[in-house]
Design a protein around this motif. Sequence first.
Motif, PDB file in Angstrom:
ATOM      1  N   ILE A  71       0.843  -1.201   0.000  1.00 23.81           N
ATOM      2  CA  ILE A  71       0.000   0.000   0.000  1.00 23.81           C
ATOM      3  C   ILE A  71       0.878   1.252   0.000  1.00 23.81           C
ATOM      4  N   SER A  72       1.973   1.225   0.762  1.00 19.04           N
ATOM      5  CA  SER A  72       2.887   2.376   0.804  1.00 19.04           C
ATOM      6  C   SER A  72       3.452   2.676  -0.577  1.00 19.04           C
ATOM      7  N   LYS A  73       3.707   1.645  -1.351  1.00 17.83           N
ATOM      8  CA  LYS A  73       4.215   1.854  -2.711  1.00 17.83           C
ATOM      9  C   LYS A  73       3.154   2.502  -3.599  1.00 17.83           C
ATOM     10  N   LYS A  74       1.891   2.199  -3.341  1.00 17.50           N
ATOM     11  CA  LYS A  74       0.807   2.874  -4.067  1.00 17.50           C
ATOM     12  C   LYS A  74       0.746   4.355  -3.670  1.00 17.50           C
ATOM     13  N   VAL A  75       0.979   4.633  -2.383  1.00 18.49           N
ATOM     14  CA  VAL A  75       1.032   6.023  -1.914  1.00 18.49           C
ATOM     15  C   VAL A  75       2.163   6.763  -2.627  1.00 18.49           C
ATOM     16  N   GLU A  76       3.296   6.118  -2.745  1.00 19.43           N
ATOM     17  CA  GLU A  76       4.455   6.710  -3.425  1.00 19.43           C
ATOM     18  C   GLU A  76       4.104   7.098  -4.862  1.00 19.43           C
ATOM     19  N   ILE A  77       3.406   6.219  -5.561  1.00 12.05           N
ATOM     20  CA  ILE A  77       3.015   6.495  -6.950  1.00 12.05           C
ATOM     21  C   ILE A  77       2.086   7.704  -7.020  1.00 12.05           C
ATOM     22  N   ILE A  78       1.130   7.770  -6.100  1.00  7.70           N
ATOM     23  CA  ILE A  78       0.181   8.888  -6.066  1.00  7.70           C
ATOM     24  C   ILE A  78       0.915  10.209  -5.834  1.00  7.70           C
ATOM     25  N   LEU A  79       1.851  10.209  -4.883  1.00  6.07           N
ATOM     26  CA  LEU A  79       2.572  11.435  -4.539  1.00  6.07           C
ATOM     27  C   LEU A  79       3.410  11.960  -5.699  1.00  6.07           C
ATOM     28  N   LEU A 260       3.222   7.568   5.783  1.00  6.47           N
ATOM     29  CA  LEU A 260       4.523   8.223   5.942  1.00  6.47           C
ATOM     30  C   LEU A 260       5.635   7.459   5.229  1.00  6.47           C
ATOM     31  N   ALA A 261       5.494   6.146   5.121  1.00  2.49           N
ATOM     32  CA  ALA A 261       6.489   5.373   4.361  1.00  2.49           C
ATOM     33  C   ALA A 261       6.487   5.816   2.901  1.00  2.49           C
ATOM     34  N   GLY A 262       5.302   6.075   2.351  1.00  6.86           N
ATOM     35  CA  GLY A 262       5.215   6.589   0.990  1.00  6.86           C
ATOM     36  C   GLY A 262       5.830   7.966   0.860  1.00  6.86           C
ATOM     37  N   HIS A 263       5.592   8.822   1.860  1.00  4.24           N
ATOM     38  CA  HIS A 263       6.178  10.164   1.859  1.00  4.24           C
ATOM     39  C   HIS A 263       7.705  10.099   1.931  1.00  4.24           C
ATOM     40  N   GLU A 264       8.219   9.237   2.797  1.00  5.79           N
ATOM     41  CA  GLU A 264       9.672   9.108   2.936  1.00  5.79           C
ATOM     42  C   GLU A 264      10.303   8.666   1.622  1.00  5.79           C
ATOM     43  N   ALA A 265       9.612   7.797   0.900  1.00  6.89           N
ATOM     44  CA  ALA A 265      10.141   7.304  -0.375  1.00  6.89           C
ATOM     45  C   ALA A 265      10.263   8.434  -1.393  1.00  6.89           C
ATOM     46  N   TYR A 267      10.078  12.002  -0.718  1.00 12.32           N
ATOM     47  CA  TYR A 267      10.737  13.241  -0.306  1.00 12.32           C
ATOM     48  C   TYR A 267      12.075  13.028   0.402  1.00 12.32           C
ATOM     49  N   SER A 268      12.379  11.789   0.801  1.00 10.59           N
ATOM     50  CA  SER A 268      13.659  11.522   1.470  1.00 10.59           C
ATOM     51  C   SER A 268      14.443  10.401   0.798  1.00 10.59           C
ATOM     52  N   ASN A 269      13.921   9.913  -0.329  1.00 13.15           N
ATOM     53  CA  ASN A 269      14.584   8.835  -1.075  1.00 13.15           C
ATOM     54  C   ASN A 269      14.876   7.612  -0.211  1.00 13.15           C
ATOM     55  N   GLU A 270      13.961   7.337   0.717  1.00 11.30           N
ATOM     56  CA  GLU A 270      14.116   6.167   1.581  1.00 11.30           C
ATOM     57  C   GLU A 270      13.141   5.092   1.098  1.00 11.30           C
ATOM     58  N   ALA A 271      13.677   4.027   0.556  1.00 14.49           N
ATOM     59  CA  ALA A 271      12.849   2.995  -0.067  1.00 14.49           C
ATOM     60  C   ALA A 271      11.863   2.391   0.929  1.00 14.49           C
ATOM     61  N   VAL A 272      10.697   2.023   0.416  1.00 14.79           N
ATOM     62  CA  VAL A 272       9.699   1.342   1.240  1.00 14.79           C
ATOM     63  C   VAL A 272      10.128  -0.113   1.405  1.00 14.79           C
ATOM     64  N   THR A 273      10.413  -0.500   2.640  1.00 11.81           N
ATOM     65  CA  THR A 273      10.822  -1.878   2.917  1.00 11.81           C
ATOM     66  C   THR A 273      10.075  -2.407   4.129  1.00 11.81           C
ATOM     67  N   ALA A 274      10.064  -3.723   4.254  1.00  5.70           N
ATOM     68  CA  ALA A 274       9.423  -4.346   5.413  1.00  5.70           C
ATOM     69  C   ALA A 274      10.119  -3.928   6.702  1.00  5.70           C
ATOM     70  N   ASP A 275      11.436  -3.798   6.657  1.00  3.80           N
ATOM     71  CA  ASP A 275      12.182  -3.401   7.856  1.00  3.80           C
ATOM     72  C   ASP A 275      11.786  -2.003   8.311  1.00  3.80           C
ATOM     73  N   ASN A 276      11.619  -1.085   7.359  1.00  2.95           N
ATOM     74  CA  ASN A 276      11.231   0.280   7.721  1.00  2.95           C
ATOM     75  C   ASN A 276       9.815   0.332   8.286  1.00  2.95           C
ATOM     76  N   VAL A 277       8.925  -0.456   7.713  1.00  2.00           N
ATOM     77  CA  VAL A 277       7.555  -0.509   8.219  1.00  2.00           C
ATOM     78  C   VAL A 277       7.537  -1.065   9.638  1.00  2.00           C
ATOM     79  N   LEU A 278       8.268  -2.137   9.862  1.00  4.24           N
ATOM     80  CA  LEU A 278       8.333  -2.726  11.206  1.00  4.24           C
ATOM     81  C   LEU A 278       8.948  -1.761  12.207  1.00  4.24           C
ATOM     82  N   ALA A 279       9.958  -1.014  11.770  1.00  7.46           N
ATOM     83  CA  ALA A 279      10.597  -0.040  12.663  1.00  7.46           C
ATOM     84  C   ALA A 279       9.598   1.030  13.089  1.00  7.46           C
ATOM     85  N   SER A 280       8.727   1.436  12.162  1.00  7.40           N
ATOM     86  CA  SER A 280       7.708   2.436  12.484  1.00  7.40           C
ATOM     87  C   SER A 280       6.693   1.887  13.478  1.00  7.40           C
ATOM     88  N   VAL A 281       6.273   0.644  13.279  1.00 11.49           N
ATOM     89  CA  VAL A 281       5.333   0.021  14.215  1.00 11.49           C
ATOM     90  C   VAL A 281       5.958  -0.060  15.610  1.00 11.49           C
TER      91      VAL A 281
END
Length: 592
Positions: A71-79, A260-265, A267-281
């Motif tokens: 879903i975060s990757k879909k957010v990235e596409i929209i942004l 926010l994972a989509g936003h980071e991808a 505006y901050s060039n931080e790829a959407v990954t499972a590790d990043n999602v888990l870190a946020s949780v």
Amino acid sequence: MQHWEHSSYEPSLPITEKSNPITRDIDRANPDEIVQMLKNCDAEIFDRTAYLDSMYQKLNSCSMVQTMVEISKKVEIILKDPENSLIVLSGCGTSGRVAFLLATSLNRWLVALHQKQIYSYIIAGGDKALLTSQEAPEDNPSLGALMLDKASTGKKHVLFIGISCGLSAPFVAGQLHFCLNNLDVFTPVLVGFNPVHMARSEPMQDFPFNFKEIAEKMSEMQKHQKAFVLNPAVGPEVITGSSRMKGGTATKLMLETVLLAGHEAVYSNEAVTADNVLASVRMNEKVYETTYSQIDKLAALLQKAGVSLQEKGHVYYLGWQTLGIIGIIDASECIPTYGAAFEDIRGFISKGFSEMNNKEGDLSCVGPRFAIAHTDFVNAILPSLTDKDMVIFLFSVEDDLNEVSELAKRVGQNSSNLHALIHDLEGHCVPKSVIGMFMTALNITWPSSLNKHSSILMKQHWELSTKWCLNAISTGAHILKGKVYRNYMIDLRVTNSKLFRRAIHILQRFTNSTQTQCETALLRSIYDVEELTDEISSADVTQHTLMANQKDRVVPTALVMLQSGCTLAEAKFHLDAHPVIRNAVAAHLRFS
């Protein structure tokens, strides 16, 4: 394995309607015990224990994390295509209020980054539903679809996020069905907290499909990433069925993680990954731990709020920025949940509707329930404020502390029952001179490590923490007032079809009566008659709920009638003599 995870535990009910074994005696608990129970229930959101024989997927499970990544990757596409794209968040009641909070907060952030706003929210009943219960539109799937179609006009790509904690809201079902029929434009996401097989299967008014059929179709289409179902099991609610609590909290932290994972991808060039999602949780789990480390002060505030309500006083939240919005949301939800009067707990925000950023603008002319600015409090409430009334300030170190101090001085002249929930940062704290103005200051100092990414993340953590605190205070206060029977919100207002069914289930559970007997007693209470007429018996649920919305104590009255076989008049007499529901039931059993 949690007790509620066993297939034999309340097997006929979905998770969101089951009772939580942790809180089965919460109506007999003291304030410290209540907060501890709330803490234990909220811990279930972050449960990482996996059992091979469990039918449920948790928030930290691989499948849920992968869904969030997709879903975060879909957010990235929209942004990346803001001119032609839109992200719409929609829901009813608490879910719609969370949708509003997320959409407006993220739009403000985009403006600060000099980017185009791409978020929109829909709440069943319109902006009035941000502050008051507007239950009737929730049962209308066609209205939901119509509002989504209107909001999305002219857009080529729309990510639609429909929130229904129980996978049950017809309003959201209509929107999801509309998306499925227009997949060239829409990518639908269903957010809830039941497995798909537990989604609502009852027919919906003037609609060809039920919610379960729509959820099943989306689940099948998820294999091709055409639709998504994000539905971790976070356990039953503290108060049975009260999705304003754990459901609202999990919705907020989960969608913030995804968006926010989509936003980071982007505006901050931080790829959407499972590790990043888990870190946020897990960062949100730290917010949970930090908040509940204040159990003693939280219990003290809960007790004082309970005393105010017991003595027919009031509780007022005076907040700044989005913390004020959290206060307004918490207060507004007490009315349908506990059958409370709107004056019992009220929320106010510094600049009123100009700070809300809601679509329909200033609604203060609609009526007193929509007077939400601090000036409204000063003009209408402050002159008659007494020590029976509890006032809680909600602010952070980044708010205008001179404004906070001035208002605290004015309130303190009328009442000493003045308290605060304050958010500090390491090395940047509210002065002791300000803290000293409050009888109780629940002061949370946040480590700088939680703020290393962005200011919006810090504010979201403050909002989440404030939500946990206020949910505890308002829930505990109503428990102490006697509005809860075991862990059921038995004095709920029966204002839509979902709550009508829930009321009948509650009556069945506590009286061992048949469904027909329970429905008859409920209708006698709703229509205030000893015998049902043919006209009442043949009316549909919508008519029953319209009538019930005008009445108080319909479920407690029906409960007393069923348990003792008494008349409607006798049941009302005992409830008048014993406002605490469990005591009223016990009294009638003694005399019957």
